[in-house]
Each structure stands twice: as structure tokens, then as C-alpha cells.
Design an enzyme around this catalytic site. Structure first.
Site, short mmCIF file in Angstrom:
data_model
loop_
_atom_site.label_atom_id
_atom_site.label_comp_id
_atom_site.label_asym_id
_atom_site.label_seq_id
_atom_site.Cartn_x
_atom_site.Cartn_y
_atom_site.Cartn_z
N GLU A 136 0.91 -1.13 0.08
CA GLU A 136 0.24 0.08 -0.07
C GLU A 136 0.67 1.24 -0.03
OE1 GLU A 136 -2.97 -0.12 3.23
OE2 GLU A 136 -3.55 -2.15 2.36
N GLU A 156 -5.13 -8.92 0.85
CA GLU A 156 -5.76 -8.41 2.20
C GLU A 156 -7.34 -8.09 1.76
OE1 GLU A 156 -4.37 -4.92 4.52
OE2 GLU A 156 -2.29 -5.57 4.23
O1 IFM Z 1 -4.16 -3.03 9.19
C1 IFM Z 1 -4.10 -2.32 8.02
C2 IFM Z 1 -2.99 -3.01 7.26
O2 IFM Z 1 -1.64 -2.69 7.81
C3 IFM Z 1 -2.95 -2.29 5.77
N1 IFM Z 1 -4.19 -2.56 5.13
C4 IFM Z 1 -5.37 -2.15 5.88
C5 IFM Z 1 -5.31 -2.88 6.94
C6 IFM Z 1 -6.67 -2.37 7.72
O3 IFM Z 1 -6.80 -1.18 7.85
#
Ligand code: IFM
Length: 462
Positions: free
Chosen positions: A170, A369
Site C-alpha cells: 500500500e 488483504e
Molecule cells: O491494518 C491495515 C494493514 O496494515 C494495511 N491494510 C489495511 C489494514 C486495515 O486497515
């Protein structure tokens, strides 16, 4: 909780996994030679993280990783995505390598392999060595070079045992939450500094891919948190606001990575901030746009945007996220504990739109994710009946399957997260885990969502 109602069915070989990140779970912040990171500095600055929480202890995964690998094995996942803490490997950001840091990840990888689980390593999930931030952080090109050196060290040790590598997690958060909004470390609120950071993150990604290739890794990719931006109304002004939001969130990454160009909408998005910039060099686009084996996508929610004036009237003081749009709350949707709307269909739409835009230039996708923070409660029976999280996962896996059916080449899905953990500026108050962590005792309790996910994975193999 093993009901099999409506389990979506995925193709043979589809990878199911769970994900975590170093600063969010490891703890042991000052052990075995780990240097300070920007998140140590940020979380220890009073007032920046809810409740004064820090990652000093977190889930104590550094010491409890065998127990966590057992949870993964019993879950039945094919793969585990974790991140490597750069300051454990190169404590000062450059110079001597810390063998104890490398040893920790080698032990973790061996434990995973012994459990029949494929490791997937992220090289940068936001814990930049503080020493590099002191020299300019991602605003300066030097950090990209140090990142490539660190990557070469780690890949040199683990490439034979770790098949899947993610350079950055990210980068939008690193560049824009970190250097423009100030809600992530290092907490800066800048204009051109944030845009330079975005570019140098991409340069660092390109240099890291070169290092991963040199080490002979099987798969190299990057993880983006792409947003599905929707207009608040059908007005031309709101649709133009979506273009600016798309540019800032998505196109700033996908255009250089997948199309070999900078977004043609960048001037209407950033105006004077982007014109005449001096951080781009000849050859950067070729470096950034090297072929990837996969694209990682993190997806949580859609964002509704409306046209709005600049928040800061003085152009000289404007940050890089002041792009004349505002987020609007989506009426009618359930919202999670993060106050994020739950709209699984927009997950399908995001993936299909990405395929339509980039066609054959889009590499195979891994959802690296997806998950939800909910208001979990421990029941008198000691269990966590997290029905909302189960519904979220079911809805999003069904939506993902719809994207596969529409022709999008998705190869894997990692739930966020294995464990409740340090949710950055929200501290430990937001729980994303499918396993509850009691932070007083470090006791792990699988929630109903863990049992549901386990049954869903098992059903694929029937
Ligand atoms: O916890 C975070 C993660 O570190 C990166 N992506 C989003 C998740 C939830 O906010």
C-alpha cells in the site's frame, strides 16, 4: 460453526491465505538488535495514536510465532503473508546487517514450511528505519537505493524458501497518509514532499524487483490498496471529483506500473504541485514498469466522493491530498467498526474495471488483504461469535468469485488478519483478526470467522 451454506467454489490451485505485518504483531521492538523505525517514533509521540498504544509488545509474535504457525496450520491455509521489519535487518537503514534479524525470519519460514504453508513475504509494510527518515525518508531518492540493498540481503537469505515476494504494501498509505495527511508515520503534511515520496516508493519498488530477480525468486509483485471511487451524484462536478480521487488513489500507481506512463489526469488533480517537479528521471518509467508475476490488491470498501473546494485556500500551503473532493458517507450500507461501508459488489466492480482498463497488461492478481474490524465481544462461553465478520467474508469471497467468473485472473486470497493487532493510529481498539488476542495475557482465541474460513477452505477440497 461449520455450516457450508453458500460457500463459493474456487478453481483448483487457488491459494487461500492469511496476512499480518511486522510492526502490527511482532513486538520485541528493542530486542536482538532491531533499530528504531518511524512507527516507533510516531507511536511514542504523545497524542498521535489512540490510547497511547505502541507496537512495543503488540501480539508478541516475535516470541510466540510457533503458536501462531500452529493456528495457521489448523486453519488449513496454503500460504501465510507476513512482512519483514527492515529495521531488524539493517538497524540504521544502511551499513551493517543484523544477523539476529535474519535468523528470526529464517526460523519463521522454516516453521511455516514444516507446517506445509507457503511463505509470502512483504519487504516494506511501513516500518522505515528512523535513520533513513532523518535523512529525508521517501522524499529522497537515496531511500529507494537503500531499499534495494536491504532487499538484496533478505532475498539472498530467503529466496530459496520463500516463493512469493511483495515489494511494497500500500504505497498510497506510505506516501499520502505518511507525508500528506499526517495520520501515519512520519506524520508530515506536505505537498511536493508527498508526491516525491510516491515517486521514490515506485523507484524503490523497481529497484527491489531487480534485486529479487537477481536472487532468483519465483514470484515478484507489489500490493496496492486500490479504491473503488463512486460519485455522490450523477453531476459532472462529482464525476470530475471521482477522476481526481482515482488519480490520487489508483492511477498514480497503476499507470506507471502497468501502462508505462504517468497519469494524464495528474495536472487537473495536483495543479502546480506536480508541474515542473524534479524528482522524476529518464529511465524511471522503464524501471517502475518492469513485468510483474502478480499484482497484490488490498480491498476493504468503496469510497463515495463529491466535488468540494480546496481545504487550504493558499496554494503554497496545500498538501498533496487536497484535491477538491470530499468523502461522503454511503447511506443504507452497514458500516464496520472502522465506519467503512460494506458493499461486496464494488469489489467485483473494481476488479472487472481494472481488467477492462489494462487488459493483457494486468498480471495475475492476488488479493493480499480483505477483512473487517468489528465490535467483537467475548461470550460467556469464551467464544467470539463474530457474525458480522463472517457475513463480510462470505460476501466478499462471493464477490471475488463473481470477478473470476467475469474473466479476471485472480489466483489467491489472504484474509486480513490472522490476529487482532496494532491498527496504526487507531491502536489496539480496532480488531481485524479472525483470532482474538487478549492483550493482557496474549491468549489467542479463534473466533467464529476462523472456523468459518477453515470450513470454507476445507470445502474446496471435498
Ligand atoms: O491494518 C491495515 C494493514 O496494515 C494495511 N491494510 C489495511 C489494514 C486495515 O486497515
Amino acid at each position: 460453526m461449520t455450516e457450508s451454506r453458500a460457500f463459493p467454489r474456487f478453481p483448483a490451485g487457488f491459494v487461500f491465505g492469511a496476512a499480518t505485518a511486522s510492526y502490527q504483531i511482532e513486538g520485541a521492538a528493542r530486542e536482538d538488535g532491531r533499530g528504531p523505525s518511524i512507527w516507533d517514533t510516531y507511536s511514542h509521540t504523545p497524542g498521535l495514536v489512540a490510547n497511547g498504544d505502541t507496537g512495543d509488545i503488540a501480539c508478541d509474535h516475535y516470541h510466540r510465532y510457533p503458536e501462531d504457525v500452529t493456528l495457521l496450520r489448523e486453519l488449513g491455509v496454503d500460504s501465510y503473508r507476513f512482512s519483514i521489519a527492515w529495521p531488524r535487518i539493517v538497524p540504521d537503514g544502511s551499513g551493517p546487517v543484523n544477523p539476529k534479524g535474519l535468523d528470526f525470519y529464517a526460523r519463521l519460514v522454516d516453521e511455516l514450511l514444516a507446517a506445509g504453508i507457503e511463505p509470502a513475504a512483504t519487504l516494506y509494510h511501513w516500518d522505515l528505519p528512523q535513520a533513513l527518515e532523518d535523512r529525508g525518508g521517501w522524499r529522497v531518492r537515496e531511500t529507494a537505493e537503500r531499499f534495494a540493498e536491504y532487499t538484496a540481503v533478505v532475498a539472498g537469505h530467503l529466496a530459496d524458501r520463500v516463493p512469493r515476494w511483495i515489494t511494497l504494501n500500500e504505497p498510497w498509505c506510505s506516501a499520502f497518509l505518511g507525508y500528506s495527511v499526517g495520520r501515519h508515520a512520519p506524520g508530515a503534511r506536505e505537498g511536493r514532499g508527498a508526491l516525491a515520496a510516491a515517486h521514490h516508493l515506485l523507484v524503490g519498488h523497481g529497484r527491489a524487483v531487480e534485486a529479487l530477480r537477481a536472487a532468483g525468486v519465483r514470484e515478484a509483485g507489489i500490493t496496492l490498496n486500490l479504491d473503488r471511487n463512486l460519485p455522490a451524484t450523477g453531476s459532472a462536478a462529482d464525476r470530475a471529483a471521482v477522476v481526481r480521487a482515482d488519480t490520487q488513489h489508483n492511477l498514480v500507481w497503476t499507470e506507471p506500473l502497468l501502462a508505462g506512463r504517468y497519469p494524464h489526469t495528474e495536472e487537473e488533480t495536483w495543479g502546480e504541485l506536480i508541474t515542473g517537479q524534479d524528482f522524476r528521471r529518464d529511465g524511471d518509467l522503464a524501471l517502475i514498469g518492469q513485468p510483474l508475476d502478480f499484482l497484490g490488491i488490498n480491498y476493504y470498501r468503496p469510497i463515495v466522493v463529491a466535488d468540494a473546494p480546496h481545504r487550504e485556500p493558499d496554494p503554497a500551503l496545500r498538501t498533496a491530498t487536497d484535491n477538491r473532493y470530499a468523502e461522503v458517507r454511503l447511506a443504507g450500507a452497514r458500516h464496520t467498526a472502522m465506519d467503512w461501508p460494506v458493499v461486496p459488489d464494488s469489489f467485483t466492480d473494481l476488479l472487472v474495471a481494472l481488467k477492462e482498463r489494462y487488459g493483457d497488461a494486468l498480471p495475475p492478481i492476488h488479493i493480499t488483504e480483505n477483512g473487517s474490524a468489528e465490535h467483537d465481544e467475548v461470550s460467556p462461553d469464551g467464544a467470539v461469535h463474530d457474525r458480522d465478520r463472517v457475513a463480510y467474508l462470505r460476501g466478499h469471497l462471493t464477490a471475488l468469485k463473481a470477478a473470476l467468473d467475469a474473466g479476471v485472473d485472480v489466483r489467491g486470497y489472504y484474509v486480513w488478519s490472522l490476529l487482532d493487532n496494532f491498527e496504526w493510529a487507531f491502536g489496539y481498539g480496532k480488531r481485524f483478526g479472525i483470532v482474538r488476542v487478549d492483550y493482557d495475557t496474549q491468549r489467542r482465541t479463534p473466533k467464529d470467522s476462523y472456523h468459518w474460513y477453515r470450513a470454507m477452505i476445507a470445502a474446496q477440497r471435498d
